[in-house]
Structures are given as structure tokens and as C-alpha cells.
Design an enzyme around this catalytic site. Structure first.
Site, short mmCIF file in Angstrom:
data_model
loop_
_atom_site.label_atom_id
_atom_site.label_comp_id
_atom_site.label_asym_id
_atom_site.label_seq_id
_atom_site.Cartn_x
_atom_site.Cartn_y
_atom_site.Cartn_z
N GLU A 131 -5.42 10.16 9.12
CA GLU A 131 -4.02 10.17 9.57
C GLU A 131 -3.87 11.01 10.84
OE1 GLU A 131 -1.02 9.01 7.88
OE2 GLU A 131 -2.28 7.81 6.56
N ASP A 134 0.87 -1.18 0.00
CA ASP A 134 0.00 0.00 0.00
C ASP A 134 0.90 1.22 0.00
OD1 ASP A 134 -2.36 1.62 0.33
OD2 ASP A 134 -1.84 1.83 2.43
N SER A 135 0.31 2.38 -0.24
CA SER A 135 1.08 3.62 -0.16
C SER A 135 1.55 3.91 1.26
CB SER A 135 0.22 4.78 -0.66
OG SER A 135 -1.00 4.81 0.06
N TYR A 137 -0.56 8.52 -2.42
CA TYR A 137 -0.64 8.26 -3.85
C TYR A 137 -1.88 8.95 -4.46
CZ TYR A 137 2.77 4.30 -3.73
OH TYR A 137 3.89 3.51 -3.61
N GLY A 138 -2.88 9.22 -3.63
CA GLY A 138 -4.17 9.70 -4.13
C GLY A 138 -4.10 10.88 -5.08
N CYS A 170 -11.15 3.25 -0.61
CA CYS A 170 -9.85 3.77 -0.16
C CYS A 170 -9.51 3.07 1.14
CB CYS A 170 -9.95 5.28 0.07
SG CYS A 170 -8.48 6.00 0.82
N THR A 171 -8.24 2.72 1.31
CA THR A 171 -7.81 1.98 2.49
C THR A 171 -8.22 2.64 3.81
OG1 THR A 171 -5.74 3.19 2.21
CG2 THR A 171 -5.77 0.89 1.51
N HIS A 172 -8.25 3.98 3.83
CA HIS A 172 -8.48 4.68 5.09
C HIS A 172 -9.96 4.79 5.47
CE1 HIS A 172 -4.37 5.77 4.38
NE2 HIS A 172 -4.31 6.58 5.43
N CYS A 230 -3.83 -1.00 -2.03
CA CYS A 230 -4.13 0.42 -2.24
C CYS A 230 -5.09 0.59 -3.42
CB CYS A 230 -2.82 1.14 -2.53
SG CYS A 230 -2.98 2.88 -2.91
N1 DGL Z 1 -3.93 3.89 0.00
C1 DGL Z 1 -4.63 4.95 -0.71
C2 DGL Z 1 -5.88 4.35 -1.38
O1 DGL Z 1 -6.42 3.34 -0.96
C3 DGL Z 1 -5.02 6.08 0.21
C4 DGL Z 1 -3.84 6.88 0.71
C5 DGL Z 1 -3.08 7.58 -0.39
O2 DGL Z 1 -3.59 8.55 -0.99
O3 DGL Z 1 -1.97 7.14 -0.66
O4 DGL Z 1 -6.33 4.90 -2.35
#
Ligand code: DGL
Length: 274
Positions: free
Chosen positions: A158, A16-17, A48-49, A190-192, A79
Site C-alpha cells: 500500500e 475485495d477488501s 480484512y487480514g 493474498c491479493t497484494h 480476497c
Molecule cells: N485482500 C486481502 C487478502 O487477499 C488483503 C488485504 C486485507 O488484509 O484486507 O487477503
């Protein structure tokens, strides 16, 4: 193409990022407790978004090739943004099976919806890619998809503001259009976002099912390993050793990661990509 023919007792690579992909690790450990995991969080280059597709592809290929060099037998791109931009490119660069989170999320969404009206939220990159719309349309041609980028959600999570009035206000603003679109299912793309599920559920109301692709992704991984006879032999689960690797700030990774994974996460290595 990076070649490998790892044995069934090799680890599964997950990346993941940053730390968000640990939600997918948690689902994999629950569903497949015999499997060893090597996880890489690209904490030096998160997020990464907002980044362009070419950059995310370059990072993703670099990480996938590194995971193969560490002997993994399969790769899960945890991710959403990396899956949206780089799934096919990564598949073309490594010869272990590669699973993303978008197809499993789309599978879960079409099962969950009654009306065929599905909302998708994600980073700017994920939403701009149109990857969820394509995946859902391929499964249910008459589905109506309403998509919305929610770029402030990642920094709010975060910051630990998962239950904060500011987050409620941001969520109400972002989600208003989806509410008006009368979706009955909302993909947390999205992971978060699973960490904001209580706030999102409150804003969307009780008639909307939230889809978190982590559990579905673990099921997809199980199917791929089964089909290729790559399931790990039965093990004493307490003795299964995982590896966690960050590209920066391992102490913060350890602290936050233990909230997701507890004792399964004991220490964090560091690797640098140039
Ligand atoms: N891991 C990214 C996603 O699931 C979220 C965090 C990022 O922007 O890197 O899209």
C-alpha cells in the site's frame, strides 16, 4: 437467501477488501473480454487480514447481497481472507454461483509442485483459517504444506514499497522458514503479494515456482459460466462498460486502480454500508 436469476448479459460481481482484487479483475478481463464486471472494494473497512472471522463473514455477506441487488449473475470473492472465512456463508446467502480464490490457487499449486512440498503465504486471518492446507490436502493427500502469515506485506505494498530494502529485509525474515522447508512451490495467498513477486522470487531462489491464483480464478469463473450457460454474448470489447465501486476514498481508488487496469477504470462510485 437473496434470490436472483440474472441473464447471461448481466455483469459478474467481484469484491475485495480494497483495491488488491483488481489483480483478479485484470485476469478476468484478459480471459473473458466479453464480460461486464461490477467491482466493489471495501476501502472503508480494509484491511480484512487481521480481523476476526465473524466480522469478515458479516462484511462479505453484506457486499454479496448488495452485488446481487445490482443484478450480478455470479460473484467472485477476490480476497483471500474473505474466501478463507466466508465462502460457504456467502454461498448460503445468495443464489448465484460464488467462486473464491483459494480452490483455484490450490489447483495451480498441485499442478506446479514436483516434490509435493508447497509453501503458502497470506494474511494472519487466511493462514489461521487453515483453508489452503485443507484445499491442498483435498487435491493431494501426501502434500506437505508449510504456511506463514506475512502481515507486514500488505502495508508495504500500500505504501508503494514494492522494491525497497526494508521490504527485502521483511521478506527475508518471513520467508526463511519456508526456504528451510525446501518448498518448490509458493502460493501467493493474498491479493497484494503478486506485486511483491520479484522480491519474493529473489528471496526464495530460482527453484521455487510462485503461484498467483488470479489467472486460475478467471479460468474457474469461465467454467462456471459455461456450465450454467451464463457466458456473455460476444461484444465489441472496447464498448464493454464496467462499474467500480468503493466504500470510501474513491479518488485514491481511481489513482491506484488505474495502475492495474488503465482505461478500463474511468470513474469510481461510492456506496456506504452501515
Ligand atoms: N485482500 C486481502 C487478502 O487477499 C488483503 C488485504 C486485507 O488484509 O484486507 O487477503
Amino acid at each position: 437467501m437473496v434470490s436472483a436469476s440474472a441473464p447471461a448479459d448481466a455483469p459478474v460481481g467481484i469484491f475485495d477488501s480494497g483495491i488488491g482484487g483488481l489483480t483478479v479483475v485484470a485476469a478476468v478481463l484478459r480471459a473473458l473480454p466479453d464480460e461486464r464486471v461490477t467491482y466493489l472494494g471495501d476501502t472503508a473497512r480494509v484491511p480484512y487480514g487481521p480481523k476476526g472471522a465473524d466480522t469478515v463473514r458479516r462484511y462479505s455477506v453484506q457486499i454479496a447481497e448488495w452485488l446481487v441487488s445490482q443484478g450480478v449473475k455470479a460473484i467472485v470473492i477476490a480476497c483471500n481472507t474473505a474466501t478463507a472465512h466466508a465462502l460457504e456463508t456467502v454461498r448460503a446467502h445468495v443464489n448465484v454461483p460464488v467462486i473464491g480464490v483459494i480452490d483455484p490457487g490450490a489447483d495451480a499449486a498441485v499442478v506446479a509442485t514436483r516434490s509435493g512440498r508447497i509453501g503458502v503465504i497470506g494474511t494472519s486471518g487466511t493462514i489461521a483459517s487453515g483453508a489452503y492446507e485443507r484445499a491442498i490436502a483435498a487435491r493431494r493427500a501426501d502434500a506437505h504444506v508449510a504456511a506463514r502469515a506475512c502481515p507486514l506485506f500488505v502495508p508495504l505494498v500500500e505504501e508503494g514499497w514494492t522494491d525497497h530494502p526494508a521490504t527485502r529485509l521483511v521478506a527475508a525474515t518471513y520467508l526463511e522458514g519456508l526456504h528451510d522447508a525446501a518448498v518448490d512451490t509458493l502460493v501467493l495467498g493474498c491479493t497484494h503479494y503478486p506485486l511483491l513477486a520479484p522480491v519474493i522470487a529473489e528471496v526464495m531462489g530460482p527453484g521455487v515456482t510462485l503461484v498467483d491464483s488470479a489467472a486460475e480464478t478467471a479460468r474457474a469463473l469461465a467454467q462456471v459460466l459455461e456450465a450454467r450457460r451464463l457466458r456473455a454474448p460476444s461484444a465489441d470489447h472496447a464498448s464493454v462498460q464496467h462499474r467500480f465501486v468503493a466504500t470510501d476514498a474513491p479518488d485514491a481508488f481511481l489513482r491506484v486502480g488505474q495502475r492495474f487496469l488503465g482505461a478500463a477504470l474511468r470513474d469510481v462510485e461510492v456506496v456506504h454500508f452501515t
